[in-house]
Design a protein around this motif. Structure first.
Motif, PDB file in Angstrom:
ATOM      1  N   GLU A 121       0.791  -1.229   0.000  1.00 21.61           N
ATOM      2  CA  GLU A 121       0.000   0.000   0.000  1.00 21.61           C
ATOM      3  C   GLU A 121       0.821   1.275   0.000  1.00 21.61           C
ATOM      4  N   GLN A 122       2.033   1.219   0.541  1.00 21.15           N
ATOM      5  CA  GLN A 122       2.737   2.474   0.804  1.00 21.15           C
ATOM      6  C   GLN A 122       4.054   2.629   0.068  1.00 21.15           C
ATOM      7  N   PRO A 124       6.437   3.150  -2.770  1.00 23.21           N
ATOM      8  CA  PRO A 124       6.327   3.593  -4.152  1.00 23.21           C
ATOM      9  C   PRO A 124       7.097   2.670  -5.080  1.00 23.21           C
ATOM     10  N   ARG A 125       6.460   2.246  -6.151  1.00 24.92           N
ATOM     11  CA  ARG A 125       7.122   1.339  -7.081  1.00 24.92           C
ATOM     12  C   ARG A 125       7.959   2.139  -8.070  1.00 24.92           C
ATOM     13  N   THR A 168      -2.824 -12.859 -12.016  1.00 27.04           N
ATOM     14  CA  THR A 168      -3.473 -11.635 -11.532  1.00 27.04           C
ATOM     15  C   THR A 168      -4.487 -11.940 -10.440  1.00 27.04           C
ATOM     16  N   ALA A 172      -4.232 -10.928  -6.563  1.00 28.26           N
ATOM     17  CA  ALA A 172      -5.220  -9.966  -6.074  1.00 28.26           C
ATOM     18  C   ALA A 172      -5.985 -10.516  -4.875  1.00 28.26           C
TER      19      ALA A 172
ATOM     20  N   ASP B  38       6.743  11.161  -5.875  1.00 26.92           N
ATOM     21  CA  ASP B  38       7.797  11.712  -5.025  1.00 26.92           C
ATOM     22  C   ASP B  38       8.372  13.007  -5.573  1.00 26.92           C
ATOM     23  N   VAL B 120      -1.923   4.249  -8.651  1.00 30.34           N
ATOM     24  CA  VAL B 120      -1.926   2.895  -8.100  1.00 30.34           C
ATOM     25  C   VAL B 120      -0.546   2.496  -7.586  1.00 30.34           C
ATOM     26  N   GLU B 121       0.492   2.849  -8.326  1.00 32.55           N
ATOM     27  CA  GLU B 121       1.815   2.315  -8.018  1.00 32.55           C
ATOM     28  C   GLU B 121       2.616   3.158  -7.036  1.00 32.55           C
ATOM     29  N   GLN B 122       2.344   4.460  -7.028  1.00 37.74           N
ATOM     30  CA  GLN B 122       3.269   5.328  -6.296  1.00 37.74           C
ATOM     31  C   GLN B 122       2.667   6.095  -5.140  1.00 37.74           C
ATOM     32  N   PRO B 124       1.160   6.721  -1.785  1.00 38.98           N
ATOM     33  CA  PRO B 124       1.033   5.962  -0.540  1.00 38.98           C
ATOM     34  C   PRO B 124      -0.381   6.046   0.008  1.00 38.98           C
ATOM     35  N   ARG B 125      -0.938   4.910   0.326  1.00 37.86           N
ATOM     36  CA  ARG B 125      -2.312   4.889   0.853  1.00 37.86           C
ATOM     37  C   ARG B 125      -2.296   5.180   2.342  1.00 37.86           C
ATOM     38  N   ILE B 126      -2.103   6.464   2.706  1.00 35.95           N
ATOM     39  CA  ILE B 126      -2.153   6.837   4.117  1.00 35.95           C
ATOM     40  C   ILE B 126      -2.905   8.147   4.265  1.00 35.95           C
ATOM     41  N   SER B 136     -12.812  -0.033  -2.738  1.00 36.80           N
ATOM     42  CA  SER B 136     -13.172  -1.433  -2.870  1.00 36.80           C
ATOM     43  C   SER B 136     -14.252  -1.838  -1.877  1.00 36.80           C
ATOM     44  N   GLU B 171     -11.252  -5.333 -10.493  1.00 35.43           N
ATOM     45  CA  GLU B 171     -10.270  -4.266 -10.257  1.00 35.43           C
ATOM     46  C   GLU B 171      -8.868  -4.719 -10.647  1.00 35.43           C
ATOM     47  N   ALA B 172      -8.534  -5.938 -10.258  1.00 35.81           N
ATOM     48  CA  ALA B 172      -7.174  -6.418 -10.523  1.00 35.81           C
ATOM     49  C   ALA B 172      -6.906  -6.520 -12.014  1.00 35.81           C
ATOM     50  N   LEU B 173      -7.840  -7.120 -12.739  1.00 41.10           N
ATOM     51  CA  LEU B 173      -7.629  -7.273 -14.180  1.00 41.10           C
ATOM     52  C   LEU B 173      -7.589  -5.911 -14.868  1.00 41.10           C
ATOM     53  N   ARG B 176      -4.216  -4.339 -14.044  1.00 44.53           N
ATOM     54  CA  ARG B 176      -3.152  -5.011 -14.796  1.00 44.53           C
ATOM     55  C   ARG B 176      -3.115  -4.494 -16.218  1.00 44.53           C
ATOM     56  N   GLU B 180       0.110  -2.700 -17.443  1.00 48.77           N
ATOM     57  CA  GLU B 180       0.964  -3.562 -18.251  1.00 48.77           C
ATOM     58  C   GLU B 180       0.643  -3.525 -19.737  1.00 48.77           C
TER      59      GLU B 180
END
Lengths: 208, 208
Positions: A121-122, A124-125, A168, A172, B38, B120-122, B124-126, B136, B171-173, B176, B180
């Motif tokens: 969740e937190q 960063p990718r 996936t 998930a 960031d 989604v990727e970067q 932070p979920r806070i 969800s 959501e996952a598909l 993705r 991707e």
DNA sequence: CGATAATCCGAGCGTTTACTCAGCTTCTCA
DNA sequence: TGAGAAGCTGAGTAAACGCTCGGATTATCG
């Protein structure tokens, strides 16, 4: 701040430094779960580990490096488990393989759900973390290769798509369980439901 | 740094300020996609928007606030789409509803895939972001209520589980595909495959 | 024991960055 | 038209935090 690309650092040679590195990693996990990624400072990690900040930077290039080490350990474990599953004999039914994959995914997250939650969740990718956390492509390739082996008649493009769906959904559902209901990891409820979803799918996809 | 909990700010009243706010949000999206979370600084956002940093802080409490505004706009759109689907008459088959849900999820991500990827990727979920991005649970509840309406005989616990699986996989598909292979959003390939997965599942779950 | 390498230490430097504030400009409306 | 409200400005502040560096301590080995 720098954010340089993970420069090479000293490797722990003596037992003393191996222990230090272990303490640092353990502390990283603890701080990460208790404070979250943003509030995780290298100084706090060092303090928690009971070593000096200088020692920390002997073995880790930067903050990213700390988290990347944890992430790639998890990734390595997951890949190992999946490899073990895909080493199953060819006679196994697709259902059995899928069941084993689901189990592998779930098992790999039973160890430290709280840490995984933070990681997912937190963190960063980006940069080194992106690589460390990009398992899905690797796993999809492995699964696709295995499926192709079991069903040579299927067009490769189709096999890749099926592998994508399998990977996936397993990831998930596993992560949902981890972040929303760690209990379901234990009871096995998620596992059963995942099979109800994926077994019919794989049978249709591979079967006649 | 502060990270205070989204304090109330001035609301844009005149057309001039409404325009400013719009420019700021647009710039936020642009900077976010081009630089990542960031490296997105409030100063850069202001500069990109062509307004002063002071103006930015008239309307947004902090950096989180900027991103939260974008995120909740997306969430609101998604929820609206799902609501529209669930307003379908009771006579519709479960397959049709699931198909519509899949489509809704995909449509909502066609707008700005690159932005969604960063979100989604970067991000932070806070804090405020956590709330903004926690769709969800809401969607699962809506879907569960609808399923229960269509299949009153089913035990509620079971319905909740099915809703979780549906929402999670869609959501996952979708994500993705976004991160991707944005192409597959257009071609509809993902949509077809999602249905191959979910239609048999829902039929068995609701059917006899 | 002496020498060299490995390890450890921690105060503090330098940079980054979110955010403020005092004053200026533009709009609204009686 | 003019006074107050709404909006805009941007240099500057303050604090956080990653990371370095010079030097102390401990281990290894001839």
């Amino acid at each position: 701040m720098a954010t340089r690309t993970a420069s090479p650092r000293k490797r722990p040679l003596q037992g003393r430094s191996k222990h230090t590195v272990a303490m640092i990693l353990e502390a990283t996990a603890r701080v990460l779960t208790s404070h979250g990624y943003d509030r995780t400072t290298t100084n706090l990690v060092a303090e928690t580990a009971g070593v000096s900040i200088g020692s920390l930077y002997e073995y880790f290039p930067n903050k990213e490096g700390l988290v990347a080490a944890l992430a790639s350990a998890h990734v390595a474990e997951l890949v190992a488990r999946v490899d073990a599953v895909l080493a199953l004999p060819c006679e196994e039914t697709p259902r059995a393989v899928v069941a084993a994959l689901v189990r592998a995914g779930l098992e790999a997250h039973r160890v430290a759900p709280a840490l995984h939650k933070v990681l997912v969740e937190q963190v960063p990718r980006i940069g080194a973390l992106a690589d460390a956390m990009a398992v899905s492509a690797v796993l999809q390739a492995k699964i696709a290769a295995d499926l192709q082996r079991r069903a040579p008649a299927l067009p490769p493009a189709r096999v890749r798509m099926v592998a994508l769906v399998l990977e996936t959904c397993i990831e998930a559902l596993t992560h949902r369980a981890v972040v929303e209901a760690p209990d379901w990891l234990e009871t096995g409820e998620i596992e059963r439901e995942a099979l109800r979803l994926l077994e019919p799918y794989i049978e249709r996809a591979l079967g006649p």
